[in-house]
Design a protein around this motif. Structure first.
Motif, short mmCIF file in Angstrom:
data_model
loop_
_atom_site.label_atom_id
_atom_site.label_comp_id
_atom_site.label_asym_id
_atom_site.label_seq_id
_atom_site.Cartn_x
_atom_site.Cartn_y
_atom_site.Cartn_z
N GLN A 1 -23.33 39.06 9.82
CA GLN A 1 -24.45 39.04 9.53
C GLN A 1 -24.22 39.61 8.21
OE1 GLN A 1 -24.57 39.59 12.32
NE2 GLN A 1 -26.13 39.42 13.44
N GLU A 2 -23.58 40.70 7.85
CA GLU A 2 -23.22 41.44 6.89
C GLU A 2 -23.22 41.21 5.67
OE1 GLU A 2 -22.70 45.42 7.38
OE2 GLU A 2 -22.58 45.04 9.76
N GLU A 3 -21.72 39.89 6.05
CA GLU A 3 -20.63 39.46 4.98
C GLU A 3 -21.77 38.15 4.71
OE1 GLU A 3 -16.81 37.32 4.95
OE2 GLU A 3 -17.24 37.92 5.94
N LEU A 4 -22.46 37.50 4.99
CA LEU A 4 -23.17 36.39 5.46
C LEU A 4 -24.27 36.42 3.85
CD1 LEU A 4 -23.17 34.67 8.47
CD2 LEU A 4 -21.97 34.11 6.59
N LEU A 5 -24.72 37.93 3.96
CA LEU A 5 -26.03 38.64 3.63
C LEU A 5 -25.91 38.45 1.74
CD1 LEU A 5 -29.22 40.51 5.45
CD2 LEU A 5 -28.57 37.97 4.52
N ARG A 6 -24.46 39.54 1.89
CA ARG A 6 -24.27 40.09 1.27
C ARG A 6 -23.41 38.66 -0.15
NH1 ARG A 6 -24.20 44.87 1.47
NH2 ARG A 6 -24.06 46.10 3.68
N ASP A 7 -22.64 37.90 0.31
CA ASP A 7 -21.83 36.72 -0.46
C ASP A 7 -23.24 35.58 -0.61
OD1 ASP A 7 -22.18 35.17 1.99
OD2 ASP A 7 -20.02 35.41 2.24
N GLY A 8 -24.51 35.62 0.07
CA GLY A 8 -25.42 34.67 -0.54
C GLY A 8 -24.96 32.91 -0.08
N THR B 1 -15.72 45.91 14.43
CA THR B 1 -16.80 46.65 14.01
C THR B 1 -16.30 46.02 11.53
OG1 THR B 1 -17.30 47.85 15.12
CG2 THR B 1 -17.75 48.46 13.40
N ARG B 2 -16.84 45.41 11.29
CA ARG B 2 -16.32 44.87 10.23
C ARG B 2 -14.82 44.66 10.04
NH1 ARG B 2 -19.11 48.89 10.16
NH2 ARG B 2 -21.77 49.02 8.89
N GLY B 3 -14.60 43.80 10.54
CA GLY B 3 -13.41 42.76 11.04
C GLY B 3 -12.71 43.53 11.65
N ALA B 4 -12.76 45.00 12.44
CA ALA B 4 -11.80 45.85 12.51
C ALA B 4 -11.98 45.96 14.76
CB ALA B 4 -11.21 46.25 12.10
N GLU C 1 -9.93 41.61 23.08
CA GLU C 1 -11.23 41.60 21.31
C GLU C 1 -11.61 40.16 22.01
OE1 GLU C 1 -8.38 41.13 18.18
OE2 GLU C 1 -7.22 43.29 18.78
N ILE C 2 -12.90 40.43 21.77
CA ILE C 2 -13.92 39.89 21.56
C ILE C 2 -13.79 38.77 20.62
CG2 ILE C 2 -16.31 38.56 22.47
CD1 ILE C 2 -13.95 40.11 24.84
N HIS C 3 -14.13 37.75 20.58
CA HIS C 3 -14.04 36.69 18.87
C HIS C 3 -15.43 35.92 19.49
CE1 HIS C 3 -10.26 37.87 18.05
NE2 HIS C 3 -10.27 37.03 19.67
#
Length: 287
Positions: free
Chosen positions: A140-147, A208-211, A219-221
């Motif tokens: 969600q964070e990335e989607l908000l930041r890049d519009g 967490t932030r891609g790591a 590792e859960i995707h």
């Protein structure tokens, strides 16, 4: 001069990420000499050294690290501005199209809250069209930041609200999801220590932030993968209580007595001046 051009930032970010002028030039679709000249001109204008160059390669200086961080954010902001402007279209003009908001939500989370929000907002006069954008873990964070999204349902302590405005909507406990036949599935409650040290049933790891943090667990995707691994007896997961909605018959959820509460927030870019977005937030806070 204190101003920077978007083109300059794109050039610098490409070099800073590649740490190689040739690869950066190829990535940008240009020749290497004009790229090198552009970076040198940028350094002269700013009055700082951004890159250390020698026979062993290229590395960032302290000033270069700052510009890489700030430059990425600035480029994301320009992309976000273009995306949100296109979505707004002529919605504020007489006879313009109906407004539209993109709402990012984590897949399989907040079903009941999301349903109530969409129903309540649809009943509001002059409500906008809401496009629900299911996303992966912590996206969600990335989607908000890049519009790509205008607003999101985010969950602390897992999502970071830094740089966003937000309102808390709900608070809930957490549960451990185990294979239904496991001995611990018969317990009324568990502790975090109980689920962190189950022989042959390692705790699932979330990004967490891609790591991913180190550990023996898978590792859960996505939620489907997690559900299958739990059903097969390969992992155990700690999730919000509302996640019971996606459990299979092969799963059992046991409350965790000492897990921190999960707070669901509605979050949006701090600089937003959208009246449509403000209306959605008002509806959410009244639920």
């Amino acid at each position: 001069m204190d101003t920077l051009e978007t083109r300059e930032l794109r050039y610098f970010v490409a070099v800073a990420e590649e740490l190689h002028f040739g690869r950066a030039a190829e990535r940008l679709g240009m020749a290497q000499p004009p790229l090198s000249r552009a970076i040198q001109q940028l350094e002269r204008r700013l009055g700082v050294c951004l890159l250390q160059r020698n026979r062993r390669g290229v590395r960032l200086t302290g000033a270069g690290e700052v510009l890489l961080h700030e430059g990425r954010a600035a480029l994301d902001a320009t992309v976000a501005a273009a995306r949100r402007t296109r979505r707004a279209g002529g919605a504020d003009s007489p006879g313009g199209p109906r407004g539209r908001l993109v709402l990012a939500v984590k897949g399989a989370a907040s079903h009941e809250l999301l349903r109530k929000l969409l129903d309540a907002y649809a009943a509001e006069p002059d409500s906008a069209e809401i496009e629900v954008l299911p996303c992966g873990i912590s996206e969600q964070e990335e989607l908000l930041r890049d519009g790509r999204a205008d607003v999101a349902l985010m969950h602390t302590p897992w999502n970071s609200l830094a740089g966003f405005d937000s309102e808390a909507l709900t608070t809930e406990g957490q549960v451990a999801v185990l294979p239904a036949g496991h001995p611990l599935a018969a317990r009324e409650t568990l502790s975090l220590a109980d689920v962190r040290d189950i022989p042959d049933l390692p705790l699932a790891r979330w990004p967490t932030r891609g790591a991913y943090a180190p550990g023996p667990g898978p590792e859960i995707h996505n939620q489907t993968q997690l559900a299958q691994l739990i059903a097969l007896g390969r992992t155990v997961a700690v999730v919000p209580d509302s996640a019971r909605s996606w459990l299979w018959a092969e799963h059992t959820a046991v409350p965790l007595a000492d897990a921190p509460s999960v707070v669901t927030h509605i979050a949006w870019p701090a600089h937003s001046r959208s009246l449509t977005l403000a209306g959605l937030v008002r509806t959410a806070t009244r639920l």
